[in-house]
Write a protein that holds these residues in place. Structure first.
Motif, PDB file in Angstrom:
ATOM      1  N   VAL A 131      28.117 -14.691 -24.558  1.00 59.40           N
ATOM      2  CA  VAL A 131      28.612 -13.319 -24.487  1.00 59.40           C
ATOM      3  C   VAL A 131      29.878 -13.189 -25.340  1.00 59.40           C
ATOM      4  O   VAL A 131      30.552 -14.175 -25.622  1.00 59.40           O
ATOM      5  N   LYS A 132      30.189 -11.989 -25.745  1.00 59.07           N
ATOM      6  CA  LYS A 132      31.410 -11.748 -26.524  1.00 59.07           C
ATOM      7  C   LYS A 132      32.622 -11.984 -25.625  1.00 59.07           C
ATOM      8  O   LYS A 132      32.946 -11.181 -24.765  1.00 59.07           O
ATOM      9  N   THR A 133      33.285 -13.092 -25.849  1.00 55.54           N
ATOM     10  CA  THR A 133      34.332 -13.580 -24.961  1.00 55.54           C
ATOM     11  C   THR A 133      35.517 -12.630 -24.867  1.00 55.54           C
ATOM     12  O   THR A 133      35.987 -12.329 -23.777  1.00 55.54           O
ATOM     13  N   ALA A 134      36.011 -12.127 -25.983  1.00 60.65           N
ATOM     14  CA  ALA A 134      37.206 -11.279 -25.975  1.00 60.65           C
ATOM     15  C   ALA A 134      36.977 -10.000 -25.181  1.00 60.65           C
ATOM     16  O   ALA A 134      37.830  -9.597 -24.376  1.00 60.65           O
ATOM     17  N   ILE A 135      35.831  -9.384 -25.358  1.00 63.46           N
ATOM     18  CA  ILE A 135      35.528  -8.140 -24.626  1.00 63.46           C
ATOM     19  C   ILE A 135      35.412  -8.429 -23.137  1.00 63.46           C
ATOM     20  O   ILE A 135      35.960  -7.699 -22.305  1.00 63.46           O
ATOM     21  N   ALA A 136      34.706  -9.502 -22.787  1.00 59.83           N
ATOM     22  CA  ALA A 136      34.530  -9.856 -21.371  1.00 59.83           C
ATOM     23  C   ALA A 136      35.873 -10.128 -20.712  1.00 59.83           C
ATOM     24  O   ALA A 136      36.156  -9.604 -19.621  1.00 59.83           O
ATOM     25  N   LEU A 137      36.724 -10.907 -21.359  1.00 62.37           N
ATOM     26  CA  LEU A 137      38.016 -11.251 -20.771  1.00 62.37           C
ATOM     27  C   LEU A 137      38.898 -10.016 -20.610  1.00 62.37           C
ATOM     28  O   LEU A 137      39.573  -9.856 -19.584  1.00 62.37           O
ATOM     29  N   PHE A 138      38.904  -9.137 -21.598  1.00 60.57           N
ATOM     30  CA  PHE A 138      39.696  -7.905 -21.490  1.00 60.57           C
ATOM     31  C   PHE A 138      39.212  -7.049 -20.317  1.00 60.57           C
ATOM     32  O   PHE A 138      40.022  -6.554 -19.526  1.00 60.57           O
ATOM     33  N   LEU A 139      37.901  -6.882 -20.206  1.00 55.28           N
ATOM     34  CA  LEU A 139      37.347  -6.070 -19.115  1.00 55.28           C
ATOM     35  C   LEU A 139      37.640  -6.689 -17.751  1.00 55.28           C
ATOM     36  O   LEU A 139      37.983  -5.980 -16.803  1.00 55.28           O
ATOM     37  N   PHE A 140      37.521  -8.011 -17.646  1.00 51.43           N
ATOM     38  CA  PHE A 140      37.813  -8.689 -16.376  1.00 51.43           C
ATOM     39  C   PHE A 140      39.268  -8.470 -15.982  1.00 51.43           C
ATOM     40  O   PHE A 140      39.579  -8.163 -14.830  1.00 51.43           O
ATOM     41  N   GLY A 141      40.169  -8.641 -16.921  1.00 53.35           N
ATOM     42  CA  GLY A 141      41.595  -8.479 -16.635  1.00 53.35           C
ATOM     43  C   GLY A 141      41.959  -7.053 -16.270  1.00 53.35           C
ATOM     44  O   GLY A 141      42.683  -6.806 -15.304  1.00 53.35           O
ATOM     45  N   ALA A 142      41.449  -6.092 -17.050  1.00 54.12           N
ATOM     46  CA  ALA A 142      41.781  -4.677 -16.801  1.00 54.12           C
ATOM     47  C   ALA A 142      41.238  -4.210 -15.454  1.00 54.12           C
ATOM     48  O   ALA A 142      41.944  -3.552 -14.678  1.00 54.12           O
ATOM     49  N   ALA A 143      39.983  -4.545 -15.157  1.00 49.18           N
ATOM     50  CA  ALA A 143      39.381  -4.104 -13.893  1.00 49.18           C
ATOM     51  C   ALA A 143      40.105  -4.707 -12.697  1.00 49.18           C
ATOM     52  O   ALA A 143      40.410  -4.002 -11.724  1.00 49.18           O
ATOM     53  N   SER A 144      40.404  -5.998 -12.748  1.00 49.30           N
ATOM     54  CA  SER A 144      41.066  -6.623 -11.599  1.00 49.30           C
ATOM     55  C   SER A 144      42.496  -6.111 -11.440  1.00 49.30           C
ATOM     56  O   SER A 144      42.973  -5.946 -10.317  1.00 49.30           O
ATOM     57  N   MET A 145      43.180  -5.811 -12.540  1.00 51.00           N
ATOM     58  CA  MET A 145      44.540  -5.280 -12.450  1.00 51.00           C
ATOM     59  C   MET A 145      44.530  -3.902 -11.781  1.00 51.00           C
ATOM     60  O   MET A 145      45.303  -3.654 -10.844  1.00 51.00           O
ATOM     61  N   VAL A 146      43.650  -3.030 -12.233  1.00 47.40           N
ATOM     62  CA  VAL A 146      43.588  -1.678 -11.658  1.00 47.40           C
ATOM     63  C   VAL A 146      43.147  -1.732 -10.200  1.00 47.40           C
ATOM     64  O   VAL A 146      43.721  -1.050  -9.338  1.00 47.40           O
ATOM     65  N   LEU A 147      42.155  -2.554  -9.889  1.00 50.53           N
ATOM     66  CA  LEU A 147      41.690  -2.658  -8.502  1.00 50.53           C
ATOM     67  C   LEU A 147      42.759  -3.285  -7.603  1.00 50.53           C
ATOM     68  O   LEU A 147      42.874  -2.914  -6.429  1.00 50.53           O
ATOM     69  N   THR A 148      43.547  -4.202  -8.134  1.00 50.29           N
ATOM     70  CA  THR A 148      44.659  -4.781  -7.367  1.00 50.29           C
ATOM     71  C   THR A 148      45.681  -3.705  -7.045  1.00 50.29           C
ATOM     72  O   THR A 148      46.150  -3.595  -5.903  1.00 50.29           O
ATOM     73  N   TRP A 149      46.035  -2.911  -8.047  1.00 46.70           N
ATOM     74  CA  TRP A 149      46.988  -1.823  -7.808  1.00 46.70           C
ATOM     75  C   TRP A 149      46.455  -0.858  -6.750  1.00 46.70           C
ATOM     76  O   TRP A 149      47.185  -0.451  -5.848  1.00 46.70           O
ATOM     77  N   MET A 150      45.179  -0.502  -6.846  1.00 53.77           N
ATOM     78  CA  MET A 150      44.594   0.420  -5.870  1.00 53.77           C
ATOM     79  C   MET A 150      44.643  -0.178  -4.464  1.00 53.77           C
ATOM     80  O   MET A 150      45.001   0.507  -3.499  1.00 53.77           O
ATOM     81  N   GLY A 151      44.285  -1.466  -4.333  1.00 53.95           N
ATOM     82  CA  GLY A 151      44.301  -2.116  -3.027  1.00 53.95           C
ATOM     83  C   GLY A 151      45.694  -2.216  -2.445  1.00 53.95           C
ATOM     84  O   GLY A 151      45.908  -1.960  -1.258  1.00 53.95           O
ATOM     85  N   MET A 152      46.665  -2.575  -3.278  1.00 55.21           N
ATOM     86  CA  MET A 152      48.048  -2.727  -2.789  1.00 55.21           C
ATOM     87  C   MET A 152      48.622  -1.378  -2.357  1.00 55.21           C
ATOM     88  O   MET A 152      49.297  -1.292  -1.323  1.00 55.21           O
ATOM     89  N   ILE A 153      48.372  -0.349  -3.140  1.00 52.69           N
ATOM     90  CA  ILE A 153      48.904   0.978  -2.785  1.00 52.69           C
ATOM     91  C   ILE A 153      48.229   1.507  -1.527  1.00 52.69           C
ATOM     92  O   ILE A 153      48.890   2.058  -0.640  1.00 52.69           O
ATOM     93  N   LEU A 154      46.919   1.307  -1.410  1.00 48.40           N
ATOM     94  CA  LEU A 154      46.219   1.723  -0.193  1.00 48.40           C
ATOM     95  C   LEU A 154      46.724   0.925   1.008  1.00 48.40           C
ATOM     96  O   LEU A 154      46.945   1.483   2.090  1.00 48.40           O
ATOM     97  N   GLY A 155      46.951  -0.382   0.828  1.00 49.10           N
ATOM     98  CA  GLY A 155      47.506  -1.215   1.903  1.00 49.10           C
ATOM     99  C   GLY A 155      48.894  -0.753   2.311  1.00 49.10           C
ATOM    100  O   GLY A 155      49.247  -0.770   3.486  1.00 49.10           O
ATOM    101  N   LYS A 156      49.681  -0.329   1.338  1.00 45.34           N
ATOM    102  CA  LYS A 156      51.033   0.186   1.624  1.00 45.34           C
ATOM    103  C   LYS A 156      50.952   1.452   2.472  1.00 45.34           C
ATOM    104  O   LYS A 156      51.723   1.633   3.411  1.00 45.34           O
ATOM    105  N   LYS A 157      49.993   2.318   2.170  1.00 44.59           N
ATOM    106  CA  LYS A 157      49.807   3.546   2.952  1.00 44.59           C
ATOM    107  C   LYS A 157      49.343   3.221   4.371  1.00 44.59           C
ATOM    108  O   LYS A 157      49.823   3.808   5.334  1.00 44.59           O
TER     109      LYS A 157
END
Length: 184
Positions: A131-157
């Motif tokens: 698989v195209k490594t650079a695209i996969a790694l970017f998508l993995f990092g971006a998705a987990s970062m955004v989902l982490t932020w969503m989880g932490m903010i929801l947990g804070k609420k």
């Protein structure tokens, strides 16, 4: 862009969101601690980086050795999550215990490592698929970062609604997710 390339990117996006869901679940529990927004932003970035580094290492290792090491890393991640969750539970019941694992310094690195262990295993298999490594790694990092932020903010609420019991719930979520990694 050909239909094949588009299909590959769409499947990588779905894989990235699936990998990031564990970060969301665990961050929901961690977000129930009193954490400032600045720290939440940093935690999301670090987890995003780990979700890029771990599959990259997995891709490299996957080309060199067998798939058996993937199961070991998932077990280690599960035990780390159980340890962090148990520590949160014990500190919720005994206020004299100082929190050992805080989402900063080595605690943040342990936390990020524990939620990105499954992406190492995915990296092992991606190393074999070409698989195209650079695209996969970017998508993995971006998705987990955004989902982490969503989880932490929801947990804070949720912490604001549950008060003291939120730390018990957060620790339970971390322990439960650790058990899921080990036995699931």
């Amino acid at each position: 862009m050909s239909a094949y390339q588009l299909g590959e990117i769409v499947s990588l996006v779905f894989m990235a969101v699936a990998l990031g869901m564990d970060a969301f679940s665990v961050s929901l529990g961690m977000g129930m601690q009193r954490i400032r927004l600045k720290r939440i932003a940093l935690i999301g970035v670090v987890i995003g980086l780990f979700h890029m580094i771990m599959p990259f290492i997995g891709i490299i290792v996957g080309k060199a050795i067998s798939n058996q090491i993937g199961e070991i890393t998932i077990l280690i991640g599960g035990f780390l999550l159980i340890a962090i969750g148990a520590q949160m539970l014990f500190s919720a019941f005994n206020h004299e215990i100082k929190k050992i694992v805080q989402p900063m310094g080595i605690g943040l690195l342990l936390f990020a490592l524990s939620v990105s262990m499954d992406s190492f295993s995915v990296g092992l298999s991606l190393g074999m698929s070409g698989v195209k490594t650079a695209i996969a790694l970017f998508l993995f990092g971006a998705a987990s970062m955004v989902l982490t932020w969503m989880g932490m903010i929801l947990g804070k609420k949720v912490h604001g609604l549950l008060g003291v019991y939120s730390e018990i719930l957060g620790g339970s979520i971390l322990c439960g997710f650790g058990l899921k990694l080990i036995f699931g």
